[in-house]
Scaffold this motif. Structure first.
Motif, PDB file in Angstrom:
ATOM      1  N   SER A  34       1.189  -1.128   0.067  1.00  0.00           N
ATOM      2  CA  SER A  34       0.030   0.200   0.208  1.00  0.00           C
ATOM      3  C   SER A  34       0.844   1.540   0.127  1.00  0.00           C
ATOM      4  O   SER A  34       1.002   2.629  -0.896  1.00  0.00           O
ATOM      5  CB  SER A  34      -1.051   0.291   1.282  1.00  0.00           C
ATOM      6  N   TRP A  35       1.963   0.949   0.871  1.00  0.00           N
ATOM      7  CA  TRP A  35       2.803   2.573   0.954  1.00  0.00           C
ATOM      8  C   TRP A  35       4.301   1.574   0.483  1.00  0.00           C
ATOM      9  O   TRP A  35       4.650   0.639   0.391  1.00  0.00           O
ATOM     10  CB  TRP A  35       2.762   2.552   3.042  1.00  0.00           C
ATOM     11  N   ALA A  36       4.642   2.860  -0.018  1.00  0.00           N
ATOM     12  CA  ALA A  36       6.245   1.988  -0.981  1.00  0.00           C
ATOM     13  C   ALA A  36       6.734   3.572  -0.620  1.00  0.00           C
ATOM     14  O   ALA A  36       6.499   4.841  -0.915  1.00  0.00           O
ATOM     15  CB  ALA A  36       6.103   1.577  -2.270  1.00  0.00           C
ATOM     16  N   PHE A  37       7.946   3.284  -2.063  1.00  0.00           N
ATOM     17  CA  PHE A  37       9.069   4.936  -1.825  1.00  0.00           C
ATOM     18  C   PHE A  37       8.672   4.923  -3.172  1.00  0.00           C
ATOM     19  O   PHE A  37       7.917   4.513  -4.331  1.00  0.00           O
ATOM     20  CB  PHE A  37      10.243   3.856  -1.575  1.00  0.00           C
ATOM     21  N   PRO A  38       9.116   6.439  -4.122  1.00  0.00           N
ATOM     22  CA  PRO A  38       8.397   7.179  -5.049  1.00  0.00           C
ATOM     23  C   PRO A  38       9.464   6.049  -6.034  1.00  0.00           C
ATOM     24  O   PRO A  38      10.790   5.478  -5.547  1.00  0.00           O
ATOM     25  CB  PRO A  38       9.348   8.391  -5.086  1.00  0.00           C
ATOM     26  N   GLY A  39       8.506   5.762  -7.388  1.00  0.00           N
ATOM     27  CA  GLY A  39       9.602   5.081  -8.365  1.00  0.00           C
ATOM     28  C   GLY A  39       9.274   4.339  -9.417  1.00  0.00           C
ATOM     29  O   GLY A  39       7.195   4.514  -9.308  1.00  0.00           O
ATOM     30  N   ALA A  57      10.541  13.182 -10.075  1.00  0.00           N
ATOM     31  CA  ALA A  57      10.569  14.103 -10.127  1.00  0.00           C
ATOM     32  C   ALA A  57       8.648  14.302 -10.163  1.00  0.00           C
ATOM     33  O   ALA A  57       7.791  14.707  -9.984  1.00  0.00           O
ATOM     34  CB  ALA A  57      10.618  14.805 -11.171  1.00  0.00           C
ATOM     35  N   GLU A  58       7.884  13.126 -11.435  1.00  0.00           N
ATOM     36  CA  GLU A  58       7.121  13.095 -11.093  1.00  0.00           C
ATOM     37  C   GLU A  58       6.084  12.413 -11.373  1.00  0.00           C
ATOM     38  O   GLU A  58       5.178  12.721 -10.386  1.00  0.00           O
ATOM     39  CB  GLU A  58       7.272  11.576 -12.797  1.00  0.00           C
ATOM     40  N   LEU A  62       9.651  16.270  -6.130  1.00  0.00           N
ATOM     41  CA  LEU A  62      10.477  16.802  -5.616  1.00  0.00           C
ATOM     42  C   LEU A  62      11.837  16.405  -6.692  1.00  0.00           C
ATOM     43  O   LEU A  62      11.987  15.196  -7.145  1.00  0.00           O
ATOM     44  CB  LEU A  62      10.783  16.158  -4.546  1.00  0.00           C
ATOM     45  N   GLU A  63      13.008  17.181  -6.438  1.00  0.00           N
ATOM     46  CA  GLU A  63      13.718  17.383  -7.530  1.00  0.00           C
ATOM     47  C   GLU A  63      14.934  16.853  -6.458  1.00  0.00           C
ATOM     48  O   GLU A  63      15.094  16.727  -5.458  1.00  0.00           O
ATOM     49  CB  GLU A  63      14.624  18.769  -7.587  1.00  0.00           C
TER      50      GLU A  63
END
Length: 137
Positions: A34-39, A57-58, A62-63
């Motif tokens: 359900s929860w994850a890291f951006p990717g 970024a997408e 966040l840069e």
């Protein structure tokens, strides 16, 4: 070639800032996740580090800059080949950037990670966060 080898490889950004790590809640669960890291998927000609930066970024506006690859594995819950990349924030405040994919963005304190990821993190990611998030405490 196995089915896993044929699937698109995934790169995920582990973004620690102070005593927190950035996590996202996807609109559609992937297995138990359900929860994850951006990717997301690594595109042709792209390194895992470049993919982690682009996907961050997408997805969360966040840069970041890639610092190092923490490790790779076939995810036990999804069967996807994953590369985990430690990243540092450079500019911006995280927000939902891809509303079709992402439902929520949260900075998660070290002690709260098990609430978001009850089945535990990949060992090298947990080790990195144990050090990165407690170093500034």
């Amino acid at each position: 070639m196995t089915e896993t080898d044929e699937q698109q490889r995934i790169s995920t950004a582990i973004i620690a800032d102070g005593e927190r790590v950035l996590m996202i809640r996807r609109r559609v669960k992937e297995g138990k996740l359900s929860w994850a890291f951006p990717g997301g998927g690594i595109e042709a000609g792209e390194t895992p580090e470049q993919a982690a930066v682009r996907e961050t970024a997408e997805e969360v506006e966040l840069e970041v800059k890639a610092v190092k690859v923490l490790g790779e594995r076939v995810h036990p819950n999804t069967g996807r080949h994953m590369t985990y990349v430690a990243c540092e924030p450079i500019a911006g405040e995280p927000a939902v950037g891809d509303e079709e994919e992402i439902a929520e963005v949260a900075w998660v304190a070290h002690a709260d990670i098990p609430t978001y990821v009850p089945y535990g993190l990949f060992g090298p990611v947990q080790d990195y966060l144990d050090e990165a998030l407690t170093r500034s405490a």
